[in-house]
Design a protein around this motif. Structure first.
Motif, mmCIF file in Angstrom:
data_model
loop_
_atom_site.group_PDB
_atom_site.id
_atom_site.type_symbol
_atom_site.label_atom_id
_atom_site.label_comp_id
_atom_site.label_asym_id
_atom_site.label_seq_id
_atom_site.Cartn_x
_atom_site.Cartn_y
_atom_site.Cartn_z
ATOM 1 N N GLY A 119 0.879 -1.338 0.109
ATOM 2 C CA GLY A 119 -0.198 0.027 -0.096
ATOM 3 C C GLY A 119 0.812 1.286 -0.246
ATOM 4 O O GLY A 119 0.344 2.404 -0.251
ATOM 5 N N TRP A 120 1.901 1.269 0.097
ATOM 6 C CA TRP A 120 2.975 2.457 0.167
ATOM 7 C C TRP A 120 3.822 2.405 -0.976
ATOM 8 O O TRP A 120 4.065 1.330 -1.792
ATOM 9 C CB TRP A 120 3.935 2.215 1.580
ATOM 10 C CG TRP A 120 3.307 2.408 2.724
ATOM 11 C CD1 TRP A 120 2.862 1.370 3.565
ATOM 12 C CD2 TRP A 120 3.253 3.509 3.653
ATOM 13 N NE1 TRP A 120 2.349 1.820 4.699
ATOM 14 C CE2 TRP A 120 2.667 3.268 4.850
ATOM 15 C CE3 TRP A 120 3.677 5.016 3.259
ATOM 16 C CZ2 TRP A 120 2.350 4.182 5.723
ATOM 17 C CZ3 TRP A 120 3.095 5.847 4.262
ATOM 18 C CH2 TRP A 120 2.577 5.497 5.429
ATOM 19 N N ASN A 141 0.904 6.402 1.490
ATOM 20 C CA ASN A 141 -0.009 5.270 1.430
ATOM 21 C C ASN A 141 -1.356 6.023 0.895
ATOM 22 O O ASN A 141 -2.157 6.647 1.531
ATOM 23 C CB ASN A 141 -0.307 4.812 2.892
ATOM 24 C CG ASN A 141 -1.161 3.755 2.912
ATOM 25 O OD1 ASN A 141 -2.142 3.465 2.143
ATOM 26 N ND2 ASN A 141 -0.574 2.386 3.578
ATOM 27 N N SER A 177 -4.748 4.865 3.027
ATOM 28 C CA SER A 177 -4.980 5.557 4.179
ATOM 29 C C SER A 177 -4.801 7.225 4.236
ATOM 30 O O SER A 177 -5.303 7.754 5.016
ATOM 31 C CB SER A 177 -3.999 5.101 5.313
ATOM 32 O OG SER A 177 -2.635 5.451 4.973
ATOM 33 N N TYR A 203 7.340 9.119 1.485
ATOM 34 C CA TYR A 203 6.377 7.854 1.443
ATOM 35 C C TYR A 203 4.917 8.207 1.369
ATOM 36 O O TYR A 203 4.583 8.863 2.612
ATOM 37 C CB TYR A 203 6.897 6.704 2.211
ATOM 38 C CG TYR A 203 8.400 6.484 2.254
ATOM 39 C CD1 TYR A 203 9.226 7.382 2.852
ATOM 40 C CD2 TYR A 203 8.705 5.559 1.146
ATOM 41 C CE1 TYR A 203 10.688 7.145 2.911
ATOM 42 C CE2 TYR A 203 10.233 5.560 1.129
ATOM 43 C CZ TYR A 203 11.029 6.280 1.875
ATOM 44 O OH TYR A 203 12.559 6.253 1.825
ATOM 45 N N ASP A 220 -6.645 -2.654 2.016
ATOM 46 C CA ASP A 220 -5.268 -2.370 1.617
ATOM 47 C C ASP A 220 -5.015 -2.375 -0.029
ATOM 48 O O ASP A 220 -4.283 -1.433 -0.414
ATOM 49 C CB ASP A 220 -4.069 -3.175 2.531
ATOM 50 C CG ASP A 220 -4.286 -2.732 3.750
ATOM 51 O OD1 ASP A 220 -4.678 -1.584 4.276
ATOM 52 O OD2 ASP A 220 -3.542 -3.525 4.496
#
Length: 261
Positions: free
Chosen positions: A42-43, A58, A61, A56, A130
């Motif tokens: 997810g990153w 995500n 989220s 970084y 995710d």
């Protein structure tokens, strides 16, 4: 004076010769090649245009950080880990969707996480997605509806443990929803599962303090306006559940099946 010149010449020769034997520092290359960093699911790494430094992000989220994220929960189900309905455990799911009038199956896989909210009985909380494949099939991030554990989905009254029949709540079912981000089309003309919430009822067990999730049915709901009286003065909306496949938690479903044999 002549002796001093000779001595200085000898010292210069010694210093120069020694310098030839010592490696001289070289200018560092402007291009530094590093090994590729493995980021948690997810990153992704993004270069900041102003500073040129990586940060970084995500996408699920919406979190942004300068520090490289690390996988704090490791394998989340391997040796030495205890599975739970917490963000520290990721769960791999497989959806085999089938429309009522289709002979074909469409498969969606994904990774989900649970977060339990304190102070509720039966337990309940939030659920997030995710990742998923095919990409764009499920809504990523926190889902609109809460998950909950249930003793009997058809009867939401007090559990039997409250009346002293069991020392601990059993809650054999996990109820939750995932949102389809787009309709699921089937080869037959005009056959599809509409975008929106899918409803799940999955087997739930606890063994040695660890959570086990198994398999369950998938449905979606079709809204229908019905009259509440004979003269039509009032009506209500009935959401008819339509069976549309099965879900399987790949990390623990097989172990649950063996335990039941």
């Amino acid at each position: 004076f002549f002796g001093t010149m000779v001595l200085n010449a000898i010292l210069w020769l010694v210093t120069t010769s020694a310098g030839l034997l010592v490696p001289q520092p070289r200018a560092r290359s402007s291009v530094v090649t590093c090994c590729q960093r493995t980021l948690p699911q997810g990153w992704r790494e993004v270069i900041d245009e102003a500073s040129g430094k990586p940060y970084y992000y995500n996408s699920a989220s919406g979190v942004t950080t300068w520090e490289a994220p690390v996988e704090v929960f490791g394998d989340a189900g391997g040796k030495g880990s205890t599975r739970a309905l917490t963000p520290a455990s990721s769960w791999k799911v497989k959806l085999d969707l089938k429309a009522p009038s289709s002979a074909h199956t469409v498969t969606i896989t994904g990774t989900v996480r649970f977060a339990e909210e304190e102070g509720y009985e039966p337990p309940q909380g939030k659920l997030s997605v995710d990742s998923c494949l095919p990409e764009g099939s499920l809504r990523l991030g926190e889902q609109p509806a809460q998950w909950s554990l249930s003793e009997d989905p058809e009867d939401r009254k007090d559990s039997l443990w409250i009346w002293g029949l069991f020392s601990d709540p059993l809650y054999p079912f996990l109820l939750f929803q995932l949102d389809l981000a787009a309709p699921v089309d089937f080869p037959e003309e005009g056959v599809r599962i509409p975008a929106g919430p899918l409803y799940f009822q999955v087997d739930h067990r606890r063994k040695d303090g660890a959570v086990q999730l198994g398999e369950g049915d998938v449905t979606y709901k079709v809204s229908e306006q019905l009259q509440a009286d004979l003269v039509g003065l009032s009506d209500f909306t009935y959401n008819e559940p339509v069976p549309c496949g099965r879900i399987r938690f790949l990390d623990t479903a097989e172990g649950m099946s063996k335990n039941l044999l």
